[in-house]
Design an enzyme around this catalytic site. Structure first.
Site, mmCIF file in Angstrom:
data_model
loop_
_atom_site.group_PDB
_atom_site.id
_atom_site.type_symbol
_atom_site.label_atom_id
_atom_site.label_comp_id
_atom_site.label_asym_id
_atom_site.label_seq_id
_atom_site.Cartn_x
_atom_site.Cartn_y
_atom_site.Cartn_z
ATOM 1 N N GLY A 42 1.919 -15.474 53.880
ATOM 2 C CA GLY A 42 2.466 -16.682 53.705
ATOM 3 C C GLY A 42 1.866 -17.695 53.244
ATOM 4 O O GLY A 42 1.959 -18.791 53.526
ATOM 5 N N SER A 43 0.557 -17.362 52.502
ATOM 6 C CA SER A 43 -0.023 -18.527 52.039
ATOM 7 C C SER A 43 0.399 -19.591 51.163
ATOM 8 O O SER A 43 0.474 -20.700 50.917
ATOM 9 C CB SER A 43 -1.627 -18.087 51.428
ATOM 10 O OG SER A 43 -1.180 -17.398 50.094
ATOM 11 N N ASN A 44 1.501 -19.073 50.200
ATOM 12 C CA ASN A 44 2.224 -19.689 49.364
ATOM 13 C C ASN A 44 3.367 -20.683 50.018
ATOM 14 O O ASN A 44 3.563 -21.601 49.674
ATOM 15 C CB ASN A 44 2.686 -18.798 48.388
ATOM 16 C CG ASN A 44 2.140 -18.507 46.981
ATOM 17 O OD1 ASN A 44 1.959 -19.304 46.349
ATOM 18 N ND2 ASN A 44 1.657 -17.148 46.882
ATOM 19 N N MET A 65 8.867 -8.919 49.953
ATOM 20 C CA MET A 65 8.706 -7.472 49.532
ATOM 21 C C MET A 65 10.044 -6.922 49.705
ATOM 22 O O MET A 65 9.983 -5.582 50.295
ATOM 23 C CB MET A 65 7.679 -6.964 49.932
ATOM 24 C CG MET A 65 6.311 -7.442 49.580
ATOM 25 S SD MET A 65 6.159 -7.594 47.498
ATOM 26 C CE MET A 65 4.483 -8.372 47.444
ATOM 27 N N ARG A 66 11.195 -7.237 49.390
ATOM 28 C CA ARG A 66 12.491 -6.495 49.703
ATOM 29 C C ARG A 66 13.199 -7.028 48.438
ATOM 30 O O ARG A 66 13.320 -8.001 48.119
ATOM 31 C CB ARG A 66 12.968 -7.063 50.726
ATOM 32 C CG ARG A 66 14.393 -6.567 51.024
ATOM 33 C CD ARG A 66 14.632 -5.588 51.821
ATOM 34 N NE ARG A 66 16.184 -5.097 52.158
ATOM 35 C CZ ARG A 66 16.074 -4.088 52.757
ATOM 36 N NH1 ARG A 66 15.301 -3.196 53.326
ATOM 37 N NH2 ARG A 66 17.600 -3.549 52.929
ATOM 38 N N ASN A 75 10.910 -17.227 42.725
ATOM 39 C CA ASN A 75 9.881 -16.379 42.904
ATOM 40 C C ASN A 75 8.530 -16.565 42.481
ATOM 41 O O ASN A 75 8.491 -17.436 41.287
ATOM 42 C CB ASN A 75 10.465 -15.001 42.589
ATOM 43 C CG ASN A 75 9.299 -13.776 43.131
ATOM 44 O OD1 ASN A 75 8.784 -13.811 44.355
ATOM 45 N ND2 ASN A 75 9.082 -12.874 42.337
ATOM 46 N N HIS A 94 4.875 -14.712 41.151
ATOM 47 C CA HIS A 94 4.274 -13.331 41.013
ATOM 48 C C HIS A 94 2.881 -13.537 40.303
ATOM 49 O O HIS A 94 2.617 -14.561 39.462
ATOM 50 C CB HIS A 94 5.274 -12.622 39.801
ATOM 51 C CG HIS A 94 4.589 -11.419 39.643
ATOM 52 N ND1 HIS A 94 4.703 -10.258 40.579
ATOM 53 C CD2 HIS A 94 3.965 -10.831 38.528
ATOM 54 C CE1 HIS A 94 4.241 -9.141 40.101
ATOM 55 N NE2 HIS A 94 3.727 -9.417 39.038
ATOM 56 N N ASP A 115 10.809 -9.053 39.301
ATOM 57 C CA ASP A 115 9.638 -10.017 38.613
ATOM 58 C C ASP A 115 10.064 -10.250 37.255
ATOM 59 O O ASP A 115 8.986 -10.041 36.168
ATOM 60 C CB ASP A 115 8.304 -9.345 38.738
ATOM 61 C CG ASP A 115 7.807 -8.967 40.279
ATOM 62 O OD1 ASP A 115 7.883 -9.846 41.054
ATOM 63 O OD2 ASP A 115 7.242 -7.957 40.382
ATOM 64 N N GLU A 168 -1.610 -20.273 42.144
ATOM 65 C CA GLU A 168 -0.181 -20.136 42.643
ATOM 66 C C GLU A 168 0.173 -21.255 43.582
ATOM 67 O O GLU A 168 1.015 -21.892 43.703
ATOM 68 C CB GLU A 168 -0.135 -18.708 43.677
ATOM 69 C CG GLU A 168 -0.115 -17.558 42.843
ATOM 70 C CD GLU A 168 0.059 -16.386 43.434
ATOM 71 O OE1 GLU A 168 0.903 -16.310 44.384
ATOM 72 O OE2 GLU A 168 -0.809 -15.396 43.518
HETATM 73 C C1 GAR Z 1 1.444 -13.603 46.399
HETATM 74 O O1 GAR Z 1 0.224 -13.594 45.585
HETATM 75 C C2 GAR Z 1 2.712 -13.356 45.415
HETATM 76 O O2 GAR Z 1 2.462 -13.913 44.152
HETATM 77 C C3 GAR Z 1 2.875 -12.122 45.546
HETATM 78 O O3 GAR Z 1 2.445 -11.716 46.840
HETATM 79 C C4 GAR Z 1 1.542 -12.517 47.359
HETATM 80 C C5 GAR Z 1 2.144 -13.224 48.640
HETATM 81 O O4 GAR Z 1 0.951 -13.734 49.163
HETATM 82 N N1 GAR Z 1 3.993 -11.553 45.126
HETATM 83 C C6 GAR Z 1 4.533 -10.612 44.464
HETATM 84 O O5 GAR Z 1 3.867 -9.684 43.783
HETATM 85 C C7 GAR Z 1 5.891 -10.647 43.686
HETATM 86 N N2 GAR Z 1 6.324 -9.324 43.123
HETATM 87 P P1 GAR Z 1 1.387 -14.891 50.220
HETATM 88 O O6 GAR Z 1 1.991 -14.255 51.354
HETATM 89 O O7 GAR Z 1 0.019 -15.275 50.742
HETATM 90 O O8 GAR Z 1 2.130 -16.235 49.520
#
Ligand code: GAR
Length: 217
Positions: A13-15, A92-93, A109, A111, A147, A176
């Site tokens: 969950g950093s984003n 991731m679903r 989203n 990516h 994606d 990001e």
């Molecule tokens: C992030 O790097 C995001 O871009 C990626 O998962 C990570 C989640 O990190 N998403 C994908 O790859 C989507 N296909 P986070 O939980 O720290 O935000």
């Protein structure tokens, strides 16, 4: 009126944290009102709670392959909270086409690659194996394909010969955290319009420079 946003997570969950922090100021056009995780053990849940954001867990594993069943619960949760916009943050679903279409134009989203390059799993490894000199991150509208979908914003970073998946993902994660709040701000303030499959943005300033990698000496 601030737009009501739910963030969907599966992991750290950093984003999500970047979006929550960015949305704190009174003049930000969106409010993060809910965090939903499809995993009870997602570390991001504790971070959301620490930020005072209500959380809901809808365990996708208990639905097995019944995506529509999972999404029915998800949809009713979103409705109960009056959610207008969704941000996926490492969710991731996969969605059914129906769900993606229902939220088209209202679900973002992020990516960690410059889409349409390197969608799917291991985008950092894909970039390193392809030998690209620049990679980055993309915020896009969600469509049924994984994606893919109209690109809202991208941020680029250089890739060095010494990079590993770890160092590259760390560098991309920084970009990001910068572009996701900016993209949400644009969407929530009505500055984005979709022309077919292309996303057009009003009133943006050109970034005014190039990113060239490697820099010639
Ligand atoms: C992030 O790097 C995001 O871009 C990626 O998962 C990570 C989640 O990190 N998403 C994908 O790859 C989507 N296909 P986070 O939980 O720290 O935000």
């Amino acid at each position: 009126m601030k737009r009501r946003v739910a963030i969907l997570i599966s992991g750290r969950g950093s984003n999500m944290v970047a979006l929550i922090e960015a949305a704190r100021p009174a003049d930000f056009p969106a409010e993060i009102v809910l965090v939903i995780s499809n995993r009870a053990d997602a570390p991001g849940l504790e971070k959301a709670k620490a930020s005072g954001i209500p959380t809901v867990v809808i365990e996708s594993s208990s639905f097995g392959k019944d995506r529509a069943g999972f999404e029915a619960v998800l949809q009713s949760t979103l409705e109960q909270h009056g959610i207008e916009l969704i941000c996926l943050g490492g969710f991731m679903r996969l969605f059914t086409a129906e769900f993606a279409k229902r939220w088209y134009g209202r679900m973002l989203n992020i990516h960690p690659s410059l889409l349409p390059s390197f969608p799917g799993l291991d985008p950092h490894g894909q970039a390193l194996r392809a030998g690209v000199k620049i990679s980055g991150a993309t915020v896009h509208f969600v469509i049924p394909e994984t994606d893919a979908g109209p690109v809202v914003m991208q941020g680029a970073v250089p890739v060095s010969d010494h990079d590993t998946v770890e160092t590259l993902s760390e560098r991309i994660l920084e970009v990001e955290h910068r572009i996701y709040p900016d993209a949400l701000r644009l969407l929530a303030s009505g500055k984005i319009r979709l022309e077919g499959e292309i996303c057009k943005i009003e009133e943006t300033a050109g970034s005014g420079n190039f990113l060239i990698s490697p820099a010639a000496t």
